[in-house]
Design a protein around this motif. Structure first.
Motif, PDB file in Angstrom:
ATOM      1  N   PHE A 192     -14.504  38.192   1.605  1.00 24.44           N
ATOM      2  CA  PHE A 192     -15.115  37.148   2.435  1.00 24.44           C
ATOM      3  C   PHE A 192     -15.974  37.778   3.540  1.00 24.44           C
ATOM      4  CE2 PHE A 192     -14.728  34.171   6.117  1.00 24.44           C
ATOM      5  CZ  PHE A 192     -15.503  33.165   5.586  1.00 24.44           C
ATOM      6  N   TYR A 194     -17.382  40.714   3.522  1.00 29.41           N
ATOM      7  CA  TYR A 194     -18.592  41.288   2.919  1.00 29.41           C
ATOM      8  C   TYR A 194     -19.601  40.186   2.566  1.00 29.41           C
ATOM      9  CZ  TYR A 194     -17.707  46.294   2.397  1.00 29.41           C
ATOM     10  OH  TYR A 194     -17.557  47.630   2.633  1.00 29.41           O
ATOM     11  N   THR A 195     -19.087  39.021   2.133  1.00 30.14           N
ATOM     12  CA  THR A 195     -19.989  37.912   1.780  1.00 30.14           C
ATOM     13  C   THR A 195     -20.741  37.428   3.017  1.00 30.14           C
ATOM     14  OG1 THR A 195     -18.465  37.275   0.046  1.00 30.14           O
ATOM     15  CG2 THR A 195     -20.102  35.644   0.657  1.00 30.14           C
ATOM     16  N   ILE A 196     -20.003  37.314   4.134  1.00 33.64           N
ATOM     17  CA  ILE A 196     -20.657  36.899   5.386  1.00 33.64           C
ATOM     18  C   ILE A 196     -21.733  37.916   5.761  1.00 33.64           C
ATOM     19  CG2 ILE A 196     -20.286  36.709   7.890  1.00 33.64           C
ATOM     20  CD1 ILE A 196     -17.837  35.137   7.332  1.00 33.64           C
ATOM     21  N   MET A 197     -21.382  39.207   5.607  1.00 33.99           N
ATOM     22  CA  MET A 197     -22.338  40.258   5.956  1.00 33.99           C
ATOM     23  C   MET A 197     -23.609  40.113   5.115  1.00 33.99           C
ATOM     24  SD  MET A 197     -21.570  44.258   6.416  1.00 33.99           S
ATOM     25  CE  MET A 197     -21.836  45.073   4.876  1.00 33.99           C
ATOM     26  N   ALA A 198     -23.421  39.802   3.832  1.00 37.78           N
ATOM     27  CA  ALA A 198     -24.570  39.665   2.931  1.00 37.78           C
ATOM     28  C   ALA A 198     -25.450  38.496   3.347  1.00 37.78           C
ATOM     29  CB  ALA A 198     -24.090  39.477   1.502  1.00 37.78           C
ATOM     30  N   ARG A 199     -24.810  37.367   3.666  1.00 36.71           N
ATOM     31  CA  ARG A 199     -25.586  36.169   4.021  1.00 36.71           C
ATOM     32  C   ARG A 199     -26.327  36.384   5.349  1.00 36.71           C
ATOM     33  NH1 ARG A 199     -25.264  35.933  -0.681  1.00 36.71           N
ATOM     34  NH2 ARG A 199     -23.673  34.750  -1.791  1.00 36.71           N
ATOM     35  N   VAL A 200     -25.651  37.023   6.301  1.00 33.36           N
ATOM     36  CA  VAL A 200     -26.312  37.303   7.585  1.00 33.36           C
ATOM     37  C   VAL A 200     -27.478  38.266   7.365  1.00 33.36           C
ATOM     38  CG1 VAL A 200     -26.000  38.335   9.882  1.00 33.36           C
ATOM     39  CG2 VAL A 200     -24.265  36.800   8.992  1.00 33.36           C
ATOM     40  N   SER A 201     -27.288  39.224   6.450  1.00 22.24           N
ATOM     41  CA  SER A 201     -28.369  40.184   6.147  1.00 22.24           C
ATOM     42  C   SER A 201     -29.604  39.451   5.630  1.00 22.24           C
ATOM     43  CB  SER A 201     -27.919  41.177   5.076  1.00 22.24           C
ATOM     44  OG  SER A 201     -26.846  41.922   5.534  1.00 22.24           O
ATOM     45  N   LEU A 202     -29.387  38.441   4.791  1.00 23.46           N
ATOM     46  CA  LEU A 202     -30.523  37.680   4.252  1.00 23.46           C
ATOM     47  C   LEU A 202     -31.260  36.950   5.380  1.00 23.46           C
ATOM     48  CD1 LEU A 202     -29.050  36.211   0.933  1.00 23.46           C
ATOM     49  CD2 LEU A 202     -30.356  38.298   1.263  1.00 23.46           C
TER      50      LEU A 202
ATOM     51  N   GLU B  70     -31.171  43.854   1.919  1.00 23.81           N
ATOM     52  CA  GLU B  70     -30.023  44.759   1.826  1.00 23.81           C
ATOM     53  C   GLU B  70     -30.344  46.029   1.041  1.00 23.81           C
ATOM     54  OE1 GLU B  70     -25.989  42.852   1.471  1.00 23.81           O
ATOM     55  OE2 GLU B  70     -27.225  41.398   0.416  1.00 23.81           O
ATOM     56  N   ALA B 203     -23.834  43.591  -0.225  1.00 21.79           N
ATOM     57  CA  ALA B 203     -22.514  43.497   0.403  1.00 21.79           C
ATOM     58  C   ALA B 203     -21.567  42.596  -0.381  1.00 21.79           C
ATOM     59  CB  ALA B 203     -22.681  42.978   1.824  1.00 21.79           C
ATOM     60  N   VAL B 204     -22.100  41.526  -0.977  1.00 23.40           N
ATOM     61  CA  VAL B 204     -21.243  40.603  -1.729  1.00 23.40           C
ATOM     62  C   VAL B 204     -20.485  41.339  -2.840  1.00 23.40           C
ATOM     63  CG1 VAL B 204     -21.279  38.638  -3.316  1.00 23.40           C
ATOM     64  CG2 VAL B 204     -22.636  38.569  -1.269  1.00 23.40           C
ATOM     65  N   GLN B 248     -26.775  41.994  13.157  1.00 26.12           N
ATOM     66  CA  GLN B 248     -25.628  41.874  12.232  1.00 26.12           C
ATOM     67  C   GLN B 248     -24.319  41.882  13.039  1.00 26.12           C
ATOM     68  OE1 GLN B 248     -24.597  41.181   8.797  1.00 26.12           O
ATOM     69  NE2 GLN B 248     -25.812  42.884   8.111  1.00 26.12           N
ATOM     70  N   HIS B 252     -21.732  38.753  13.541  1.00 28.53           N
ATOM     71  CA  HIS B 252     -20.334  38.877  13.091  1.00 28.53           C
ATOM     72  C   HIS B 252     -19.381  38.504  14.219  1.00 28.53           C
ATOM     73  CE1 HIS B 252     -20.934  41.686   9.411  1.00 28.53           C
ATOM     74  NE2 HIS B 252     -21.664  40.588   9.366  1.00 28.53           N
TER      75      HIS B 252
END
Lengths: 218, 274
Positions: A192, A194-202, B70, B203-204, B248, B252
């Motif tokens: 979860f 990592y998923t948040i990190m990915a979405r924020v990265s986008l 990414e 990251a996913v 980032q 977070h």
């Protein structure tokens, strides 16, 4: 000039898409439909020039390799799906694809995702070098490294116990299953995160584009 | 109305706005937060650093523009790292849209390091088929890719001299945003042919590759924008990933704050109902 037009178009379409966060609106709909249309056209052309033409049309019709009639027939059978009355024909090429991939994947998948993984868990329960490192240079990372093998072992065993449904999860067995759930929860939590990190990265990617390439503020 | 009730009925657009501000403010006003290099990224870096000048590395660009924020920074930093060590790049892709992206990253790095197409790097283009393509490469690379991405015969290029199959490649790197990608390279190139494979992923998908890393099937792993920023730090190059890390981190922190607050209110609400 073309580059500038491209940046302006991309910036406006980005804003149209982001406007959905406020509420559904015609600008968002326009960008959405445009994306679907452009994608469909792009992939149709791409598939023709990169897959159909070099792998079927050129060898069969220009180089006379008759063996390619087989994939042509299988391809036509697949398209039969569009005609409801004879749609069942498409199951044959599908069966061929599923069968081929199953055969191809089975051994390789077993090797890399089961045997090699199991082998990696067969290690000394007490990692002497890691403990030595911990006693020489004490610290949290060194300690975590030293206890990593027992933690992995406990996690693997209790995780498997949780998925063993032939016995009721009660008593000692139930206790181990509960520990297994905790390990699974930690794994899901990591996913979860990592998923948040990915979405924020986008989001960062899009905002960086707007601020850097379009507005040139950064 | 109680605070808990008001929070329960909070317009979600307020949360969107706060997250938006948490991202945009650090982009406009960088905070310079520290980036620590994690072990998987260090292993990836060391795998490349241990190669001798003149070695050949295969980069498979298995991603598309959707995952650019990414993966593209990894691609850029990787090309710079390889060229700075005089390592040659044989590029290809299992995703069609990754080809021009990898080409752009290589061209940019090549200009900076004075490298030449065909001699120091080549782009073989895209081939459909996933695992079948990887198997074919293990048998014969020029037969699988008779021409480069622009349709020129690969035999013409100096870099392809002596390259028959994956045995002539010193390291395989897959920059992947899904399937086919790192998983397929591990399954076929590493699992079947025992080749060294490293991976850069979104990251996913990163958590799914840690078992491969722990089992030694992957020589290093770069996960998402954070991993890319760590790699940029190792190659001493400030790229888009490093510039995005402040945003980032703040985003977070905001999301963690929301999760903690929401759980506190949920638990207190549950207790008061009892």
């Amino acid at each position: 000039m073309l580059n500038t037009i491209g940046i302006w178009l991309a910036a406006l379409l980005t804003l149209f898409i982001l406007s959905f966060l406020y509420k559904d609106n015609p600008f968002y709909k326009f960008a959405e439909y445009l994306f679907v249309g452009v994608s469909a056209a792009y992939w149709a052309v791409y598939y023709y020039y990169n897959i159909l033409r070099p792998n079927l049309i050129l060898p069969l019709f220009y180089q006379g390799q008759l063996l390619y009639i087989i994939p042509l027939v299988l391809g036509i059978m697949m398209v039969m799906r569009l005609v409801p009355k004879i749609g069942w024909i498409s199951r044959w090429p599908l069966a061929f694809i599923v069968g081929t991939y199953s055969g191809y994947y089975l051994i390789t998948y077993l090797q890399s995702n089961a045997l090699d993984q199991v082998q990696a868990t067969l290690m000394s329960f007490i990692d002497l070098s890691a403990w030595k490192e911990f006693f020489t240079h004490p610290g949290l990372i060194a300690f975590l490294s030293a206890i990593s093998v027992p933690v992995i072992t406990v996690g693997v065993v209790t995780g498997i116990i949780y998925f063993f449904f032939s016995r009721e999860h009660k008593g000692v067995f139930g206790g181990f299953a509960k520990i297994g759930i905790w390990f699974l929860m930690v794994a899901f939590g990591a996913s979860f995160g990592y998923t948040i990190m990915a979405r924020v990265s986008l989001l960062i990617g899009r905002l960086f584009f707007l601020l850097h390439d379009w507005l040139r503020l950064i | 109305m109680k605070l808990t009730e008001r929070l329960e009925k909070l317009d979600r657009r307020i949360i969107f706005l706060i997250v938006f501000l948490a991202v945009i403010v650090p982009l406009l006003v960088p905070l310079g937060l520290k980036i620590e290099v994690s072990e998987p990224v260090q292993i990836f870096y060391d795998a490349i650093d241990s190669l001798l000048p003149g070695s050949k590395v295969l980069i498979s660009s298995d991603y598309d523009p959707a995952s650019m924020p990414e993966v593209y920074p990894m691609n850029e930093a990787l090309a710079h790292h390889l060229f700075s060590k005089n390592i040659r790049i044989v590029a290809m892709g299992l995703w069609p849209q990754g080809i021009p992206l990898n080409q752009a990253a290589m061209e940019q790095a090549a200009t900076e390091h004075g490298k030449e197409y065909g001699k120091d790097f080549i782009n073989l283009g895209y081939k459909a088929g996933g695992i079948v393509v990887i198997s074919a490469l293990a048998e014969n690379i020029p037969q699988t890719f008779p021409t480069d991405y622009a349709g020129r015969p690969v035999a013409e290029f100096e870099i392809m001299k002596g390259v028959k199959n994956l045995d002539n490649i010193d390291l395989i790197i897959s920059l992947s945003a899904g399937d086919p990608g790192v998983k397929e390279w591990v399954m076929i190139a590493q699992g079947r042919y025992r080749k060294k494979v490293s991976g850069g992923v979104t990251a996913v998908s990163a958590p799914a590759f840690y078992p491969y890393l722990n089992a030694g099937q992957l020589k290093g792993l770069i996960g998402g924008m954070k991993g890319a920023a760590e790699y940029e730090k190792l190659v001493e190059r400030i790229g888009t990933a490093s510039r995005g890390m402040d945003a980032q981190s703040i985003a977070h922190a905001v999301i963690i704050f929301f999760i903690v607050v929401a759980n506190i209110f949920y638990l207190t609400g549950k207790r008061s109902k009892k």
